[in-house]
Design an enzyme around this catalytic site. Structure first.
Site, short mmCIF file in Angstrom:
data_model
loop_
_atom_site.label_atom_id
_atom_site.label_comp_id
_atom_site.label_asym_id
_atom_site.label_seq_id
_atom_site.Cartn_x
_atom_site.Cartn_y
_atom_site.Cartn_z
N GLU A 41 42.45 75.88 46.70
CA GLU A 41 42.35 77.27 47.14
C GLU A 41 40.93 77.64 47.56
O GLU A 41 40.72 78.39 48.52
CB GLU A 41 42.81 78.20 46.02
CG GLU A 41 42.86 79.67 46.41
CD GLU A 41 43.95 79.97 47.42
OE1 GLU A 41 43.61 80.37 48.55
OE2 GLU A 41 45.13 79.81 47.08
N ILE B 76 39.40 84.70 48.16
CA ILE B 76 40.61 85.27 48.75
C ILE B 76 41.81 84.36 48.51
O ILE B 76 41.80 83.20 48.93
CB ILE B 76 40.43 85.47 50.27
CG1 ILE B 76 39.20 86.33 50.56
CG2 ILE B 76 41.68 86.11 50.87
CD1 ILE B 76 38.85 86.41 52.03
N ASP C 47 32.03 74.67 60.06
CA ASP C 47 32.62 75.14 58.81
C ASP C 47 33.96 75.82 59.06
O ASP C 47 34.97 75.52 58.40
CB ASP C 47 31.65 76.11 58.13
CG ASP C 47 32.21 76.75 56.88
OD1 ASP C 47 32.11 76.15 55.81
OD2 ASP C 47 32.76 77.87 56.98
N LYS D 41 38.14 74.76 58.08
CA LYS D 41 39.08 75.68 57.44
C LYS D 41 40.30 75.93 58.32
O LYS D 41 41.43 76.04 57.83
CB LYS D 41 38.35 76.99 57.14
CG LYS D 41 37.23 76.83 56.12
CD LYS D 41 36.36 78.07 56.02
CE LYS D 41 35.23 77.87 55.03
NZ LYS D 41 34.30 79.03 54.96
#
Length: 430
Positions: free
Chosen positions: A131, A138, A203, A207
Site C-alpha cells: 500500500e 492514502i 517516480d 506508481k
C-alpha cells in the site's frame, strides 16, 4: 482469544520511513496486538550504518547482515523500506523462500518486477502487500484490488508526487518560475538534492505502472508507461491555462481504450479545469480520481509522502498480513487475467493546447487551420494577439490522437509564417 506467542517482524531499512515504522510498532504495541490477535515483536533491523544512534530501537536488534536476518526462519513478516532494485529484490525473494510474508514500500521494484515477486510469493504461500508504494498514507491499492474487485475500473487519474505538485502549485499561486519554485521546494525539504526522479516523472511513472496493473487486471511494467517531465513548464503556460479556466498538474493517467481492448499508462504535465476536483489539490498533497462502471467517480486524497504518513500505510499492511498469518490464509495476489496490451502513446486521444509564434500578417491563421485539417485534427478555439509584425497564436483542439497531433506540429514547423512552437500541452480531466 489473544495468542501469547508474538509474531516476529524484520525491518529492512531504518531511515525516515523505517524509523517511523519502528516507533509506531513500539508506541502502539498494545493496540496492534488487540487488532491482530497476537503481539508483534520487532525481531531485527537491517541497516547500512550500525553506529548511528536510533532512538527507541534496541541496539542489539541492529544488524548489517540483511540476508541472514531474512533467512532466520522464525521471522513472520519482513518489512522492506530500503528502496531500489537490489538488494531489495533478492532480499524479498529470500524472505518468501524462508517462510516470511513481505510488506514493501518499494515502487521502483514493484513497477519493474512486481509479476515475478508475486509469483515467488504465491509459490511459497506468502503475502506481498505494498500500500505504501503508491500514495503514502492514502488508502488506494487495497480499495482498487479489494473494495472495487467486483466493479470495472475505466480510468485512474491522479497527482501521485508531492514534490511536483508543490512546485506547480507555487508557480500557479505566486507566478514564480520553475527554478524559483524548485529552489523553495528544496529549501523546505520537499525536493531532494537531485530532484530528477520527481520532476522528470520517473517516480510517478512507477506508481502509474502499479496502479494500471491493479486497476485493469493486466501486467503493466515501468517501461510501458509514457513519461514526460515538468521542467519545461513556464509561467507563460500557467497564464495560458488561466485564460482557459485551468491550472497545470503533473498527472498519472491510466485508462482503458474506448473499445476496452487495451490500456494506456502515462505521466505528463497537463492543463486541468479548475472545476475538476484535482485542480484544488494544493502543496505537497496527493489525490487520485478513480472512475468505474458501478461506483462512478471516487476521489482519494491525503499526504502522499513523509515518514509518518508512509509508515501508516506500512502498518496497515502489517496488520493485514499478520492477521492472515494467524488464520493460515493469504490475501489477494496478482490479478492479471485480463492480459490487456498496453497501447503506445501515439494512440492516446485527448485535447491539446498549442502556442505558436507566428508572423503577424493576413493569411497566417488560414494556413495554420489548413495544416490542422489536413492531419484530421479539429480545432475548438483559436486566440491570436500580436504587434510589430510578430504574433502569438493559441490553438485548442478537440480530442485528437497523439500521433495525429505530432504530425500536425511537424507540418506547422515547416510553414514560413510559423516562427516557432512555444509550447504544447495536453488538456485532461473533462
Amino acid at each position: 482469544m489473544m495468542r501469547t506467542r508474538p509474531l516476529k517482524v524484520a525491518l529492512l531499512g531504518c531511515g525516515v520511513v523505517g524509523s517511523e515504522v519502528a516507533r509506531i510498532m513500539t508506541t502502539h504495541a498494545d493496540d496492534l496486538a488487540q487488532r491482530i490477535g497476537a503481539p508483534v515483536e520487532l525481531a531485527g533491523v537491517a541497516v547500512r550504518r550500525p553506529s548511528k544512534v536510533r532512538e527507541g530501537i534496541d541496539p542489539s536488534l541492529v544488524t548489517t547482515d540483511a540476508t541472514a536476518l531474512v533467512k532466520r526462519g522464525d521471522i513472520d513478516v519482513v518489512v522492506e523500506v530500503i528502496g531500489g532494485i537490489e538488494p531489495a529484490r533478492t532480499l524479498i525473494t529470500t524472505a518468501f523462500e524462508h517462510g516470511a510474508s513481505v510488506v514493501s514500500a518499494n515502487k521502483a521494484l514493484l513497477a519493474q518486477d512486481g509479476a515475478a515477486l508475486h509469483a515467488v510469493a504465491e509459490q511459497n504461500g506468502k503475502d506481498l502487500y505494498y500500500e505504501a508504494a503508491v500514495a503514502g498514507a492514502i488508502p488506494l491499492i487495497r480499495p482498487l484490488r479489494e473494495s472495487l474487485a467486483g466493479d470495472k475500473v475505466n480510468r485512474v487519474l491522479g497527482i501521485v508526487n508531492g514534490t511536483t505538485n508543490f512546485i506547480l502549485d507555487k508557480m500557479d499561486s505566486t507566478g514564480a518560475g520553475y527554478q524559483e519554485a524548485l529552489d523553495e521546494a528544496t529549501a523546505l525539504g520537499y525536493a531532494e538534492a537531485d530532484p530528477t526522479a520527481d520532476v522528470e516523472g520517473f517516480d510517478a511513472a512507477a506508481k502509474a505502472a502499479i496502479l494500471a496493473g491493479i486497476a485493469f487486471h493486466s501486467r503493466v511494467r515501468l517501461d510501458d508507461v509514457y513519461r514526460e517531465g515538468m521542467s519545461e513548464v513556464t509561467a507563460a503556460d500557467f497564464a495560458s491555462a488561466k485564460n482557459m479556466g485551468c491550472t497545470i498538474k503533473l498527472l498519472a493517467i491510466c485508462e482503458r481504450a474506448g473499445d476496452g481492448g487495451s490500456v494506456t499508462a502515462r505521466v505528463h504535465p497537463a492543463m486541468i479545469p479548475l472545476t475538476h476536483p484535482l485542480a484544488s489539490v494544493r502543496g505537497a498533497y496527493n489525490a487520485v480520481f478513480v472512475e468505474s462502471d458501478a461506483a462512478g467517480q471516487l476521489m482519494f486524497y491525503g499526504p502522499g509522502a513523509g515518514g509518518a504518513p508512509t509508515a501508516s500505510a506500512v502498518l496497515g499492511d502489517l496488520v493485514a498480513v499478520c492477521r492472515n498469518r494467524l488464520s493460515g490464509a493469504t490475501g489477494p495476489g496478482e490479478s492479471a487475467y485480463a492480459a490487456l496490451p498496453v497501447s503506445p502513446m501515439g494512440d492516446v486521444v485527448t485535447r491539446y493546447h498549442i502556442s505558436l509564434d507566428v508572423a503577424d500578417k493576413p493569411g497566417v491563421l488560414a494556413q495554420v487551420a489548413t495544416v490542422f485539417a489536413e492531419h484530421g485534427v479539429s480545432i475548438d478555439t483559436v486566440r491570436q494577439t500580436g504587434k510589430d509584425g510578430e504574433a502569438s497564436l493559441v490553438v485548442v483542439t478537440h480530442r485528437a490522437s497523439d500521433a495525429s497531433l505530432s504530425g500536425t506540429v511537424e507540418a506547422l514547423r515547416k510553414l514560413d509564417t510559423v516562427r516557432g512552437v512555444a509550447s504544447i500541452m495536453r488538456v485532461e480531466g473533462e
